[in-house]
Motif scaffolding. Sequence first.
Motif, PDB file in Angstrom:
ATOM      1  N   UNK A 144     -24.398  50.503 -20.597  1.00  0.00           N
ATOM      2  CA  UNK A 144     -24.487  49.611 -21.748  1.00  0.00           C
ATOM      3  C   UNK A 144     -25.425  48.433 -21.462  1.00  0.00           C
ATOM      4  N   UNK A 145     -25.470  47.996 -20.206  1.00  0.00           N
ATOM      5  CA  UNK A 145     -26.329  46.863 -19.857  1.00  0.00           C
ATOM      6  C   UNK A 145     -27.798  47.211 -20.053  1.00  0.00           C
ATOM      7  N   UNK A 146     -28.201  48.409 -19.639  1.00  0.00           N
ATOM      8  CA  UNK A 146     -29.615  48.778 -19.801  1.00  0.00           C
ATOM      9  C   UNK A 146     -29.953  48.993 -21.268  1.00  0.00           C
ATOM     10  N   UNK A 147     -28.957  49.369 -22.080  1.00  0.00           N
ATOM     11  CA  UNK A 147     -29.223  49.495 -23.523  1.00  0.00           C
ATOM     12  C   UNK A 147     -29.525  48.135 -24.139  1.00  0.00           C
ATOM     13  N   UNK A 149     -30.697  45.547 -22.469  1.00  0.00           N
ATOM     14  CA  UNK A 149     -31.987  45.132 -21.926  1.00  0.00           C
ATOM     15  C   UNK A 149     -33.136  45.794 -22.665  1.00  0.00           C
ATOM     16  N   UNK A 150     -32.975  47.075 -23.019  1.00  0.00           N
ATOM     17  CA  UNK A 150     -34.031  47.795 -23.726  1.00  0.00           C
ATOM     18  C   UNK A 150     -34.293  47.169 -25.093  1.00  0.00           C
ATOM     19  N   UNK A 154     -37.906  45.645 -26.137  1.00  0.00           N
ATOM     20  CA  UNK A 154     -38.599  46.111 -27.341  1.00  0.00           C
ATOM     21  C   UNK A 154     -38.924  44.948 -28.274  1.00  0.00           C
ATOM     22  N   UNK A 155     -37.960  44.037 -28.450  1.00  0.00           N
ATOM     23  CA  UNK A 155     -38.157  42.934 -29.391  1.00  0.00           C
ATOM     24  C   UNK A 155     -39.215  41.948 -28.923  1.00  0.00           C
ATOM     25  N   UNK A 156     -39.249  41.671 -27.619  1.00  0.00           N
ATOM     26  CA  UNK A 156     -40.090  40.575 -27.139  1.00  0.00           C
ATOM     27  C   UNK A 156     -41.266  41.006 -26.268  1.00  0.00           C
ATOM     28  N   UNK A 157     -41.338  42.261 -25.878  1.00  0.00           N
ATOM     29  CA  UNK A 157     -42.451  42.705 -25.026  1.00  0.00           C
ATOM     30  C   UNK A 157     -43.247  43.844 -25.644  1.00  0.00           C
ATOM     31  N   UNK A 158     -42.793  44.389 -26.769  1.00  0.00           N
ATOM     32  CA  UNK A 158     -43.455  45.560 -27.329  1.00  0.00           C
ATOM     33  C   UNK A 158     -43.835  45.388 -28.794  1.00  0.00           C
ATOM     34  N   UNK A 159     -42.898  44.932 -29.613  1.00  0.00           N
ATOM     35  CA  UNK A 159     -43.119  44.953 -31.058  1.00  0.00           C
ATOM     36  C   UNK A 159     -44.122  43.915 -31.531  1.00  0.00           C
ATOM     37  N   UNK A 160     -43.964  42.682 -31.101  1.00  0.00           N
ATOM     38  CA  UNK A 160     -44.825  41.584 -31.580  1.00  0.00           C
ATOM     39  C   UNK A 160     -45.615  41.025 -30.408  1.00  0.00           C
ATOM     40  N   UNK A 182     -32.739  40.355 -15.373  1.00  0.00           N
ATOM     41  CA  UNK A 182     -33.607  40.975 -14.371  1.00  0.00           C
ATOM     42  C   UNK A 182     -32.898  42.157 -13.714  1.00  0.00           C
ATOM     43  N   UNK A 183     -31.628  41.984 -13.396  1.00  0.00           N
ATOM     44  CA  UNK A 183     -30.875  43.091 -12.787  1.00  0.00           C
ATOM     45  C   UNK A 183     -30.834  44.287 -13.714  1.00  0.00           C
ATOM     46  N   UNK A 184     -30.665  44.039 -15.012  1.00  0.00           N
ATOM     47  CA  UNK A 184     -30.582  45.136 -15.978  1.00  0.00           C
ATOM     48  C   UNK A 184     -31.925  45.833 -16.157  1.00  0.00           C
ATOM     49  N   UNK A 185     -33.022  45.071 -16.239  1.00  0.00           N
ATOM     50  CA  UNK A 185     -34.322  45.716 -16.474  1.00  0.00           C
ATOM     51  C   UNK A 185     -34.803  46.457 -15.232  1.00  0.00           C
TER      52      UNK A 185
END
Length: 461
Positions: A144-147, A149-150, A154-160, A182-185
């Motif tokens: 659930x943690x990596x979900x 993080x994903x 997506x919101x802050x490093x990919x979409x905009x 950081x641990x999750x990503x």
Amino acid sequence: MSDIRHSLLRRDALSAAKEVLYHLDIYFSSQLQNTAVPVVDKGTIELVEEFIFHVPKDRNVQPKRMNSLQELQLLEIMCSYFQEQSKDAVRQIIFSALFSPQGNKADDNRMAMLGKLVSMAVAVCRVPILECAASWLQRSHAIYCVRLAKVLVDDYCSLVPGSVQTLQQIFSASPRFCCQFITAVTALYDLSSEDLIPPFDLLEMVVTWIFDDPRLTLITFLNTPISANLPLGCLDLTPLLGLVRWCVKSPLAYKRNIKPSLSNGHMGKLPREMPDSEGGDRDSKPLYSKLHLSVLQVLMMLQAHLTEKNLFGRLGLLLFENVAQLVEELARLVSELNPLNATKETELSLDRLAQALQVAMAAGALLCAREDLRSLCSRLPHNNLLQLVMSGPVQQPPHSPYQPGFYPHIHTPPLGYPPRPASAAHSTLPTHTAHPAHNTHSPHPTQTFLPGMNFPYRPIR
């Protein structure tokens, strides 16, 4: 609970959700006045799932769903509530009641709402929600943690484009959340495939955070009682293992993603570590070098912290089985890239692995026997530095407070001499008479290294 439920059934979706949140506040505030450990009972969970996450209790009842505007209004209400609630204990227990996974069909809706709430908290810098999310990341299963993080990546490093600056600014607002993030990503992006290589903006942000304050990676460890029983499958106490994996595997992982030239003369897709075609410098090699240096600095800090907590030689933050998995992944990458002549990248990866192992053992972060390391690294190609680390450290003397069989301090004997065995405790030796004077020997010629000869090393025995 049944009376409350019947009352909620007569309300619209947004009004019912607001009422449940109000009920949770009264219920848990009252519990915390009477007991130190409040209980989230089944009835409360059912109300949350039915009227906030819209999973009906009765199959015959049509679920009430909110439209996008109502959902946004509810997120704003939650943000305001957690911001205005002055008691941290109440905030934490309500956040847990809302978003702790239950292993049922409501979890997908629960995770979707959690991702939107934390993303909004990042955008408007709601520190209480970020602190609650940090605790949630520490207690919840890594799946659930990596979900979560994903969603944030997506919101802050990919979409905009450029929105990563908003995420980066929370470094000073909630370092605890940044540590867990950081641990999750690092658990999410394990470099096992091209899709699991961290985006450049994410990598740059993480490296900047850690380089500016290496202690950031130790916040969870330093503030968590070691005796506490963390749930099975949760994230590690530190992101160190994931960061070491990034540094060690990155040269080979990026090399793997270089597409060979096509027969028609057109080049394939460039790897992410190469400069992009838009003119921007997107070379990630300096970032990984900078990260590797920061990780070694963090490992060196650990010795003092472990000693302060009386855990030096007793608690390894880098578990041997996790290091074994990393070495196995590295061996597979080396084998896969052998036809591509990745000699330079292999050497860099093995050098970084050797340095990380050496400093981790010296700092007490990795506890293992020398024989185990020799066996573990036997599948890897020869590397001078790794060879020295495998055969270099000597065992602690018997009077050392650390466990026999481990060697947290590394002392490499001079080259050409065998390792000195551990000295045994002995009684005071009797005084002996002085030897007679002897003739002075003629000086021996100085030994020099011939040009072109390989640097000597002690072979593994």
